[in-house]
Design a protein around this motif. Structure first.
Motif, short mmCIF file in Angstrom:
data_model
loop_
_atom_site.label_atom_id
_atom_site.label_comp_id
_atom_site.label_asym_id
_atom_site.label_seq_id
_atom_site.Cartn_x
_atom_site.Cartn_y
_atom_site.Cartn_z
N THR A 1 31.49 5.95 31.70
CA THR A 1 30.71 4.74 31.94
C THR A 1 30.26 4.70 33.39
O THR A 1 30.96 5.17 34.29
CB THR A 1 31.52 3.47 31.63
OG1 THR A 1 32.72 3.45 32.42
CG2 THR A 1 31.88 3.42 30.16
N ALA A 2 29.09 4.10 33.61
CA ALA A 2 28.52 3.95 34.95
C ALA A 2 28.02 2.52 35.13
O ALA A 2 27.38 1.97 34.23
CB ALA A 2 27.37 4.94 35.16
N LEU A 3 28.35 1.92 36.28
CA LEU A 3 27.95 0.54 36.58
C LEU A 3 27.22 0.48 37.91
O LEU A 3 27.62 1.16 38.87
CB LEU A 3 29.17 -0.38 36.63
CG LEU A 3 30.07 -0.47 35.39
CD1 LEU A 3 31.29 -1.35 35.70
CD2 LEU A 3 29.29 -1.03 34.21
N ARG A 4 26.19 -0.33 37.98
CA ARG A 4 25.55 -0.69 39.25
C ARG A 4 25.58 -2.20 39.37
O ARG A 4 25.09 -2.91 38.50
CB ARG A 4 24.09 -0.20 39.27
CG ARG A 4 23.38 -0.54 40.60
CD ARG A 4 21.91 -0.17 40.55
NE ARG A 4 21.23 -0.91 39.50
CZ ARG A 4 20.00 -0.64 39.07
NH1 ARG A 4 19.33 0.36 39.60
NH2 ARG A 4 19.45 -1.36 38.10
N ASP A 5 26.20 -2.70 40.43
CA ASP A 5 26.39 -4.15 40.61
C ASP A 5 27.05 -4.77 39.39
O ASP A 5 26.73 -5.90 39.00
CB ASP A 5 25.05 -4.83 40.89
CG ASP A 5 24.40 -4.34 42.17
OD1 ASP A 5 25.13 -3.98 43.11
OD2 ASP A 5 23.16 -4.29 42.23
N GLY A 6 27.95 -4.00 38.76
CA GLY A 6 28.68 -4.52 37.60
C GLY A 6 27.94 -4.42 36.28
O GLY A 6 28.51 -4.75 35.24
N GLU A 7 26.70 -3.97 36.32
CA GLU A 7 25.90 -3.85 35.10
C GLU A 7 25.85 -2.40 34.64
O GLU A 7 25.73 -1.48 35.46
CB GLU A 7 24.48 -4.37 35.35
CG GLU A 7 24.40 -5.85 35.68
CD GLU A 7 24.85 -6.72 34.52
OE1 GLU A 7 24.54 -6.36 33.36
OE2 GLU A 7 25.52 -7.75 34.77
N PRO A 8 25.90 -2.17 33.31
CA PRO A 8 25.90 -0.79 32.80
C PRO A 8 24.62 -0.03 33.15
O PRO A 8 23.53 -0.61 33.16
CB PRO A 8 26.02 -0.98 31.28
CG PRO A 8 26.58 -2.34 31.10
CD PRO A 8 26.06 -3.16 32.25
N LEU A 9 24.79 1.24 33.44
CA LEU A 9 23.66 2.13 33.69
C LEU A 9 23.55 3.10 32.52
O LEU A 9 24.54 3.66 32.06
CB LEU A 9 23.89 2.94 34.97
CG LEU A 9 23.51 2.30 36.30
CD1 LEU A 9 24.08 3.14 37.44
CD2 LEU A 9 22.01 2.17 36.44
N GLU A 10 22.33 3.32 32.06
CA GLU A 10 22.10 4.28 30.99
C GLU A 10 21.76 5.63 31.61
O GLU A 10 20.65 5.85 32.09
CB GLU A 10 20.95 3.80 30.08
CG GLU A 10 21.25 2.51 29.34
CD GLU A 10 22.40 2.65 28.36
OE1 GLU A 10 22.58 3.76 27.81
OE2 GLU A 10 23.14 1.66 28.17
N LEU A 11 22.75 6.54 31.61
CA LEU A 11 22.56 7.87 32.18
C LEU A 11 22.73 8.92 31.09
O LEU A 11 23.59 8.78 30.22
CB LEU A 11 23.58 8.14 33.29
CG LEU A 11 23.59 7.18 34.49
CD1 LEU A 11 24.67 7.61 35.49
CD2 LEU A 11 22.23 7.15 35.18
#
Length: 228
Positions: free
Chosen positions: A146-156
């Protein structure tokens, strides 16, 4: 492009043996790069940073024992499996004393080589997914993917995630495009270095101003805190 389990460097001067090792290791999902003499093999370690080395002792130029000594003297602890035609206890002990992780005597089954390699990699790896990676506003969990930016999920994509995780795990370290092809894709001979640039561009577009990826002109890329 299919994700590899990592690049294995095979240093073997008998072509048919090297080809057989390549065949079986490739079937198991490893990328493979081969060299036929010790000095070229040592240079390839520095250039490609493989996950493991399958090293013949009887090499031209620089034999396997001196190869291993130089590697360990340089504080490089890449896993090494020594291969030799000599089945003597003194040779096996010497190989282990100079820092080899395992030892095979010719002739051997390629399946045994693969099994030994997997065992060595399990022993030398840390606990899977044990460390959360992050810098600035990013957090990556390799175990859960899983990846988060500012607590929001990133679709990678898988490759985007692997590339970003590889850089974040070694903050400040500069990687050449060739090293990233070897270590992330597992294919040192994947000729077009622009593939790395394409994935970096895609990551930067998704990460925006939270991107930690920095271009090091004339060399490659590194991960640093945004704003540095």
């Amino acid at each position: 492009m299919t994700q590899s389990k990592g690049l294995v460097l095979v240093v073997e001067d008998e072509r048919h043996i090297a080809d057989l090792q390549r065949l079986y290791l490739t079937r198991e999902g490893f990328g493979v790069h081969t060299e036929s003499d010790g000095m070229a093999g040592l240079a390839a370690v520095a250039r490609l940073r493989p996950v493991a080395i399958v090293l013949d002792i009887g090499l031209p130029g620089l034999d396997g024992t001196d190869f291993c000594r130089r590697l360990r003297a340089a504080d490089d602890w890449t896993p090494v499996i020594l291969v030799t035609a000599r089945d003597e206890e003194a040779d096996r002990i010497l190989g282990l004393e100079i820092g080899a992780d395992d030892y095979l005597t010719k002739p051997f089954s390629p399946r045994e080589l693969v099994a030994r390699l997997k065992a060595v990699l399990r022993r030398t790896a840390g606990p899977p997914g044990s460390a959360i990676l992050g810098t600035g506003r990013l957090r990556l969990d390799p175990g859960r993917r899983t990846a988060l930016r500012d607590g929001e999920p990133l679709e990678l994509t898988t490759t985007e995630f692997n590339l970003l995780a590889h850089l974040l795990a070694r903050p400040g370290q500069v990687f050449s495009r060739e090293q990233l092809r070897a270590q992330v894709w597992g294919h040192a001979d994947y000729g077009d270095s622009r593939v790395v640039d394409v994935y970096v561009s895609q990551l930067r577009a998704k990460l925006g101003d939270a991107s930690p990826i920095r271009t090091v002109r004339g060399i490659g890329y590194s991960a640093q805190e945004p704003g540095r």
